[in-house]
Design a protein around this motif. Structure first.
Motif, short mmCIF file in Angstrom:
data_model
loop_
_atom_site.label_atom_id
_atom_site.label_comp_id
_atom_site.label_asym_id
_atom_site.label_seq_id
_atom_site.Cartn_x
_atom_site.Cartn_y
_atom_site.Cartn_z
N ALA A 9 23.62 51.76 12.88
CA ALA A 9 23.21 50.85 11.81
C ALA A 9 22.91 51.60 10.52
O ALA A 9 23.27 51.16 9.42
N ILE A 72 17.37 43.95 10.48
CA ILE A 72 18.52 43.10 10.85
C ILE A 72 18.76 42.04 9.77
O ILE A 72 19.90 41.79 9.37
N GLN A 75 20.53 43.46 6.82
CA GLN A 75 21.97 43.62 7.01
C GLN A 75 22.70 42.29 6.81
O GLN A 75 23.81 42.26 6.26
N GLN A 127 16.43 49.25 2.60
CA GLN A 127 16.90 49.65 3.93
C GLN A 127 16.62 51.12 4.21
O GLN A 127 16.27 51.49 5.34
N ASN A 184 28.76 44.79 8.76
CA ASN A 184 27.30 44.66 8.74
C ASN A 184 26.80 43.61 9.72
O ASN A 184 25.76 43.79 10.36
N SER A 187 26.99 45.07 13.20
CA SER A 187 25.90 46.03 13.38
C SER A 187 24.59 45.30 13.64
O SER A 187 23.82 45.66 14.54
N ALA A 188 24.33 44.25 12.86
CA ALA A 188 23.11 43.46 13.05
C ALA A 188 23.08 42.80 14.44
O ALA A 188 22.04 42.76 15.11
N LEU A 191 22.30 45.32 17.16
CA LEU A 191 20.88 45.63 17.16
C LEU A 191 20.07 44.53 17.85
O LEU A 191 19.14 44.80 18.61
#
Length: 783
Positions: A9, A72, A75, A127, A184, A187-188, A191
């Motif tokens: 991330a 999160i 993102q 971030q 993104n 990736s979120a 997570l």
């Protein structure tokens, strides 16, 4: 949550930041017409807002219980901000009723870039600090900040490389931002699914304790997670939907049509060098490159003046060189002089390919004439390398020198290069914006600077006043004349048929009183300085001139800035250094943060110096920006990695920091020597190596020094300033504020007013001041 997911991330954060930066930079360059002033404004706006996000929002990171959930959400917001900002940039002109082709004032340039870049940059800055706080829960604080800085830099590096070698060639801007949004969101989502809620540490395995700790969830954690998953999946489906079929292409066409409302848009293309658009009005077609009008066809009066005014001042124009637009009518007029060979230089092949569809048949035939040789090569490189028969006529048909790339065709060095390839009675011709009846102080400086520079090399210069001042320069006065009867006679003897340039039209343009007025005004101008490649003062005079068209406040700002000189800067730096030194017992804790500020300033300023010098030497930077940024990030990764490995073993931290400042001083002093040497090179192999190896290497070195400094300064400041979120936030913010100021001053002030050598000297002196302050506090014990 697995540690690897958070590492991924953080890399995605850096990747998105750089791709977004370069992409938005290219989009804004198109809006602002791509001069170095716009680059400085965009860079400074970017750095300012990231600093705001890092410090003012990031310092609040410790107050949030659900830090990972907040990351999160950031993102998700980032996936929305980037596409929306691209749309906003493209639509800002039509929304504010600013038509394409109209030059934008400095105030509008500053305020629009400042506001448009805010959302994305604030999120990116936040971030970083939030990532440091989350990461610090499993590592020592100094190591955590250095590690996050490294991971962010790795993402930056990968993003720059991906953009420079992949996105710029194979994907449109809209496709790129959609892929960034998807990255993104994925990736979120990973997570979210990687989070394993736990309410105590009992029963954890050693492997679990290596994970990034997840804050204890509250009662609503499950429902919040479900809502976030729903939002992410919905956005993923929407973005994938846009990529299917021709939806994105149709959206792009709709946006372009809205951008060009009021114009009949007939065609467009994107090349490595810019965005091209063809519009139609009646029977006239106009080509715009990056929003600037390149030519309108068929408009014969412009082509006839461009060609016949200088051609009639040459006994027998056999060998001709034309740099810039010729497909819009100039070639057809040139061939009427029974020339043997015409070299037509157009760097961008897409310009000719697009133009050929819409110019008249006669112009297409001229382009295909066997006497015409089209070269897709930078004009300066061609002139440097040329060793064949000398030219009788050289025509420069380019816009005013409002960028470093264009200024290099109006500099003393270029005029000397043309002198080498021109025949004894040959002429050089070009034109710039002017006025035949009144020259304001700003216009006088702009015109006089180029006139005086030209006179240094070519002693005999004819001036033809008008809205564009035409220069016709030669080494010999033998064939030059203002006599309209003589020129009309030459036109008839050569059997040239024209529609406008004839015995009736010539007296209106060769009006002696206007010629004498303009000549005397330019000769009397004492303020105007000579224009050089690496000291582009005409570029600055041009910016000052065009600022007068928009607002008096911009005019006053540029006027005041023009009074700044090297001596004043040295005195100011010396006084500030002496003041801090005199009160070092109270101010010594600020010396390390100050070193981060000055390194950020010098680092970005040197990067702009590299971009500027690349423009001067090789003439194009539009598709190289990603590679330049990537090279800086490669250096950042290397420097941060090296320092992170040695950080715990390093004892003399302040002295080591001073050593890095010294290395930056040496680098700044050597840069002018490197570029002056490169400017003399004409060998293809050496030029290739300079572009592909040396420039990236020089950028990498800046990144290495910056990367070494940040973790080291963090270790020192954690002992003096306190918590990780505060220390990381303030140092990152200072780094970016320094970069913000450095990018603006180096592009607007230092390079055009001081030149390359003095700019690098100022940067060396700035870091020398920091070096002195750091050495003065070596004896201070850290708390």
């Amino acid at each position: 949550m697995k540690k690897k997911l958070f590492i991924f991330a953080l890399i995605v954060v850096g990747f998105t930041s750089v791709v977004g930066q370069v992409l938005l930079l290219r989009e804004l360059i198109t809006v602002f017409y791509g001069n170095e002033l716009s680059l400085g404004v965009i860079f400074s706006s970017w750095m300012f807002w990231i600093a705001i996000g890092s410090f003012f929002l990031g310092r609040q990171a410790g107050k949030f219980k659900q830090k990972l959930t907040l990351f999160i959400i950031s993102q998700i917001l980032l996936s929305l901000a980037l596409p929306l900002e691209v749309l906003a940039i493209r639509l800002i002109r039509p929304i504010l009723n600013i038509p394409p082709g109209e030059i934008i004032g400095f105030s509008f340039m500053f305020y629009s870039s400042f506001s448009l870049l805010a959302p994305l940059c604030i999120i990116s800055g936040f971030q970083f600090t939030l990532g440091c706080k989350i990461y610090a829960e499993s590592k020592k604080e100094a190591q955590a900040v250095g590690q996050v800085y490294l991971l962010d830099a790795i993402g930056d590096m990968l993003g720059g490389l991906a953009f420079g070698y992949l996105f710029v060639y194979y994907f449109s801007s809209l496709e790129t931002v959609i892929y960034m949004a998807i990255l993104n969101l994925l990736s979120a989502l990973t997570l979210l699914f990687g989070v394993r809620p736990r309410y105590s540490n009992r029963g954890q395995t050693p492997a679990d304790r290596q994970d990034i700790p997840v804050p204890q969830p509250d009662r609503n954690a499950g429902s919040d997670s479900a809502i976030l998953k729903l939002v992410i999946v919905s956005l993923l489906i929407f973005n994938l939907y846009l990529l299917t079929g021709s939806r994105l292409s149709n959206l792009s066409k709709a946006i372009t049509n809205f951008q060009w409302k009021g114009f009949h848009l007939v065609d467009e293309a994107t090349s490595l060098y810019g965005n091209l658009v063809i519009t139609k009005k009646g029977d006239l077609y106009s080509l715009f490159e990056n929003g600037l009008l390149m030519f309108t066809t068929p408009v014969r009066i412009v082509s006839e003046e461009l060609v016949h005014f200088p051609a009639l001042e040459v006994p027998h124009p056999q060998q001709v060189l034309i740099i810039g637009d010729a497909v819009g009518g100039a070639l057809q007029e040139l061939l009427k002089h029974k020339v043997q060979r015409v070299y037509y230089l157009e760097l961008d092949p897409a310009v000719i390919e697009l133009s050929k569809k819409y110019v008249p048949l006669s112009d297409r035939k001229a382009l295909g004439d066997k006497r015409v040789k089209v070269c897709h090569l930078d004009g300066r490189l061609f002139v440097k390398r040329y060793k064949k028969d000398k030219f009788d006529l050289v025509i420069i048909n380019l816009p005013d020198p409002l960028t470093a790339q264009l200024n290099r065709f109006y500099s003393l060095e270029f005029f000397k290069e043309v002198k080498r390839i021109i025949s004894k009675e040959g002429v050089l011709s070009f034109s710039i914006t002017s006025n035949e009846n009144y020259l304001s102080e700003e216009m006088k400086n702009f015109n006089a600077s180029i006139y005086k520079t030209l006179k240094v090399v070519f002693p005999h210069v004819l001036l033809i006043p008008g809205e564009s001042l035409i220069f016709i320069a030669s080494l010999s006065p033998k064939f030059l004349t203002y006599d309209c009867k003589v020129l009309s006679g030459r036109l008839k003897r050569r059997g040239i048929k024209t529609r406008f340039v004839n015995e009736y039209y010539l007296p209106s343009r060769f009006y002696r009183e206007r010629i004498d007025f303009v000549s005397s005004q330019l000769m009397m101008s004492k303020q105007a300085k000579l224009n050089y490649d690496f000291h582009p003062i005409s570029y600055y005079y041009g910016l000052v001139l065009f600022s007068t068209y928009f607002s008096s406040s911009s005019q006053k700002v540029f006027y005041l800035l023009s009074k700044i000189n090297l001596k004043g800067i040295i005195i100011t730096l010396s006084l500030i250094t002496l003041l801090l030194f005199a009160f070092k017992k109270k101010t010594y804790k600020s010396f390390v943060p100050l070193s981060i500020l000055t390194t950020g300033f010098a680092g970005i300023a040197l990067e702009i110096v590299l971009i500027f010098s690349f423009q001067v030497l090789y003439g194009y930077v539009y598709h190289q920006i990603g590679i330049i940024v990537a090279s800086f990030m490669v250096g950042l990764v290397v420097g941060t990695s090296l320092m992170n490995k040695r950080l715990e073993r390093l004892k003399k931290e302040v002295l080591s920091l001073a050593g890095l400042e010294f290395s930056l001083i040496i680098y700044a002093l050597l840069i002018p020597l490197v570029f002056k040497s490169l400017s003399l090179q004409i060998d293809k192999t050496l030029i290739f190596l300079a572009v592909q190896v040396l420039f990236p290497l020089l950028t990498i070195i800046i990144g290495v020094i910056t990367g070494l400094e940040f973790p080291l300064a963090t270790k020192i400041c954690l002992k003096e300033l306190g918590g990780v979120e505060y220390t990381a936030g303030i140092l990152y913010a200072l780094d970016l504020i320094g970069a913000c100021i450095g990018s603006l001053l180096s592009s607007v002030l230092f390079m055009p007013l001081l030149g390359l050598t003095n700019t690098c000297l100022v940067l060396a002196l700035l870091n020398t001041a920091t070096l002195i302050l750091l050495l003065s506090r070596r004896g201070k014990q850290l708390p």
